[in-house]
Design a protein around this motif. Structure first.
Motif, PDB file in Angstrom:
ATOM      1  N   CYS A 167       2.162   3.734  64.029  1.00 11.59           N
ATOM      2  CA  CYS A 167       2.803   4.849  64.737  1.00 11.59           C
ATOM      3  C   CYS A 167       4.224   4.494  65.163  1.00 11.59           C
ATOM      4  O   CYS A 167       5.107   5.357  65.196  1.00 11.59           O
ATOM      5  CB  CYS A 167       1.983   5.256  65.950  1.00 11.59           C
ATOM      6  N   ARG A 168       4.462   3.249  65.484  1.00 10.18           N
ATOM      7  CA  ARG A 168       5.820   2.819  65.844  1.00 10.18           C
ATOM      8  C   ARG A 168       6.712   2.810  64.602  1.00 10.18           C
ATOM      9  O   ARG A 168       7.900   3.133  64.669  1.00 10.18           O
ATOM     10  CB  ARG A 168       5.762   1.436  66.494  1.00 10.18           C
ATOM     11  N   GLY A 169       6.139   2.459  63.444  1.00  7.64           N
ATOM     12  CA  GLY A 169       6.922   2.432  62.221  1.00  7.64           C
ATOM     13  C   GLY A 169       7.237   3.808  61.680  1.00  7.64           C
ATOM     14  O   GLY A 169       8.331   4.041  61.154  1.00  7.64           O
ATOM     15  N   VAL A 170       6.295   4.754  61.792  1.00  6.19           N
ATOM     16  CA  VAL A 170       6.481   6.096  61.227  1.00  6.19           C
ATOM     17  C   VAL A 170       7.143   7.041  62.219  1.00  6.19           C
ATOM     18  O   VAL A 170       8.096   7.749  61.882  1.00  6.19           O
ATOM     19  CB  VAL A 170       5.125   6.675  60.771  1.00  6.19           C
ATOM     20  N   PHE A 171       6.641   7.060  63.457  1.00  7.69           N
ATOM     21  CA  PHE A 171       7.101   8.027  64.456  1.00  7.69           C
ATOM     22  C   PHE A 171       7.942   7.411  65.568  1.00  7.69           C
ATOM     23  O   PHE A 171       8.447   8.138  66.424  1.00  7.69           O
ATOM     24  CB  PHE A 171       5.894   8.734  65.092  1.00  7.69           C
ATOM     25  N   ALA A 172       8.079   6.086  65.560  1.00  7.36           N
ATOM     26  CA  ALA A 172       8.727   5.384  66.670  1.00  7.36           C
ATOM     27  C   ALA A 172       8.081   5.799  67.989  1.00  7.36           C
ATOM     28  O   ALA A 172       8.745   5.907  69.017  1.00  7.36           O
ATOM     29  CB  ALA A 172      10.234   5.662  66.706  1.00  7.36           C
ATOM     30  N   GLY A 173       6.775   6.049  67.931  1.00  6.92           N
ATOM     31  CA  GLY A 173       6.080   6.612  69.083  1.00  6.92           C
ATOM     32  C   GLY A 173       4.879   5.800  69.520  1.00  6.92           C
ATOM     33  O   GLY A 173       4.477   4.819  68.891  1.00  6.92           O
ATOM     34  N   ASP A 174       4.280   6.259  70.623  1.00  6.23           N
ATOM     35  CA  ASP A 174       3.149   5.608  71.262  1.00  6.23           C
ATOM     36  C   ASP A 174       1.853   6.233  70.754  1.00  6.23           C
ATOM     37  O   ASP A 174       1.591   7.418  70.963  1.00  6.23           O
ATOM     38  CB  ASP A 174       3.266   5.782  72.781  1.00  6.23           C
ATOM     39  N   CYS A 175       1.031   5.440  70.078  1.00  5.01           N
ATOM     40  CA  CYS A 175      -0.207   5.959  69.492  1.00  5.01           C
ATOM     41  C   CYS A 175      -1.186   6.466  70.532  1.00  5.01           C
ATOM     42  O   CYS A 175      -2.112   7.212  70.211  1.00  5.01           O
ATOM     43  CB  CYS A 175      -0.870   4.895  68.620  1.00  5.01           C
TER      44      CYS A 175
END
Length: 481
Positions: A167-175
């Protein structure tokens, strides 16, 4: 049928929409408005005098699925077949993926035999989780976080490391905040339909063979087992080629032209207010971020604006580095860092491994890209508008030294901050879209929403959804929003 159409935002979604509209005989005027001074949005490439290619946004495109084939068809239609650089599954350098856990690089399982053996940082073979997963009961909630879904079906270890890093690699977000239903709909739908993500993935859902694609790149990608592809002079080549074609077709393109306000007329058409005047439109396509659109819509549509504002985006810092010689201790696509290891550093891409053809001419060099920030940008770096470039560069250099043992000074570096570049599909995103598009349909607004804020952040998704939206307007498809 609209005669005059305005497209707001010249990222890849806006460009794809214009290209599709320009092929319709019953659309007489198309105006593309872009607030910045360049086209292509986050598709940004630097080409150096030495021949090196540095990507500051997306760097590779996957060829799979309907959306992937659709993009390859666009590449062919634009005459770019000979510019394509593919990476195949046989390329071990690109197939290898790593995570940085416990102060060291750990290779993720890949290949036929690896599921049966234990690979750090995981404590047991992945086959154990895969065999157990079909017997896990379906979730009861309408939506669920990615972390919760993976933890429930595959175990906490895979949620904390694999899902978190992905999720950090694709969305730069918190899973723990992102919705599995919206971010990874294939997994969510597989559980609902088959009761198992594993069985659903094995069963598959079709790959668009019924589509009328004519590009030879599609059959070539299947035959050669492409993993991903790029263009020889970088992905910015794609928007540049679209711009050239749009100009040939007579589309009006206005750069440095931000929209100030949208006013709806009594007949449902629009008046688009700009700094230097107004333009009229029978229909508007908005490809700008949802929050940006909410600022220019009329006050009467405040309930719609409130829903649009709920779709947040995060900022990402990208630092490109080039080193003399072959300095990597491993070969692969790159490595990701789970948030418990380092929240501010998202990952490092080994650009030279995937696309060595884009290295500078002459003796061997190594290109890397360090990605930072995302959902953790503010707490790690502060305001994206004021963060010092030198600070970002130093953090990137510290990262490649600590993670990869690279201590030498780079030949060159480029630091960029992409503010609010990746929308976050948090829990409830699907219901939010139902509200947004339902409001537009209910009030018969001559407005189409495209872009990464809604149904996919990848290059493929943005192009495909933009084209589908145009087709709905032109009556070429009855597919639901």
């Amino acid at each position: 049928m609209p005669r005059a159409v305005v497209v707001i935002g010249a990222g890849i979604s806006g460009l794809a929409a214009c290209l599709r509209l320009s092929s319709a005989a019953n659309v007489s005027k198309i105006i593309l408005l872009e607030a910045s001074g360049h086209l292509g949005g986050w598709l940004q490439t630097t080409r150096t005098q030495e021949g090196a290619i540095f990507e500051h946004g997306p760097r590779g495109v996957r060829p799979m699925g309907i959306a992937g084939k659709n993009t390859l068809q666009m590449v062919t239609d634009l005459g770019l077949d000979n510019d394509v650089l593919p990476v195949t599954y046989g390329n071990e350098d690109s197939r290898n993926r790593y995570v940085f856990v416990g102060g060291k690089l750990c290779k993720l399982p890949s290949g036929f035999r690896t599921p049966f053996s234990t690979h750090p940082p995981f404590s047991q073979p992945i086959i154990v989780s895969l065999l157990r997963e079909p017997f896990i009961r379906r979730g009861k909630d309408q939506d669920e976080s990615v972390h919760s879904f993976i933890g429930r079906r595959f175990g906490k270890e895979y949620a904390d490391i694999a899902a978190d890093s992905l999720c950090r690699g694709v969305f730069a977000g918190d899973c723990r905040q992102l919705s599995v239903r919206s971010c990874f709909p294939v997994l969510s739908q597989a559980e609902k339909r088959f009761g198992s993500a594993v069985i659903g993935m094995i069963a598959g859902g079709g790959d668009g063979k019924d589509q009328c694609f004519t590009s030879r790149l599609i059959s070539r990608a299947r035959r050669e087992s492409w993993l991903q592809w790029t263009l020889k002079q970088g992905l910015q080549t794609l928007p540049e080629a679209i711009q050239q074609e749009l100009c040939r077709r007579g589309v009006e393109i206005h750069l440095n032209c931000p929209v100030q306000k949208l006013q709806q007329k009594a007949d449902g058409a629009w008046e688009v207010q700009l700094d230097g005047g107004t333009v009229n439109a029978d229909h508007i396509f908005s490809s700008v971020p949802a929050k940006v659109l909410s600022r220019v819509l009329p006050p009467i549509w405040e309930p719609l604006c409130e829903s649009l504002r709920k779709i947040a985006s995060v900022s990402v810092a990208v630092v490109n580095l080039e080193y003399e010689g072959l300095v990597l201790p491993v070969s692969g696509f790159g490595h990701l860092i789970p948030s418990h290891e380092s929240s501010e550093i998202l990952g490092v891409v080994y650009d030279s491994c995937s696309f060595p053809q884009q290295d500078r001419v002459g003796p061997p060099t190594t290109r890397l890209t360090v990605m930072m920030g995302g959902s953790w940008f503010q707490e790690s770096f502060g305001d994206p508008d004021t963060v010092p470039q030198g600070h970002l560069l130093q953090r990137a250099l510290d990262t490649v030294q600590n993670h990869l043992g690279i201590t030498q000074k780079p030949l060159q570096s480029i630091s960029k901050v992409h503010k609010d570049c990746i929308p976050q599909y948090t829990l409830g995103h699907s219901e939010l879209l139902d509200t947004i598009f339902g409001s537009i349909d209910k009030h018969h607004l001559a407005l189409s929403l495209i872009g990464a804020s809604y149904r996919g952040v990848s290059v493929n998704d943005c192009i495909y959804e933009a084209q589908r939206s145009v087709d709905r307007l032109l009556g070429l498809t009855q597919q639901p929003r």
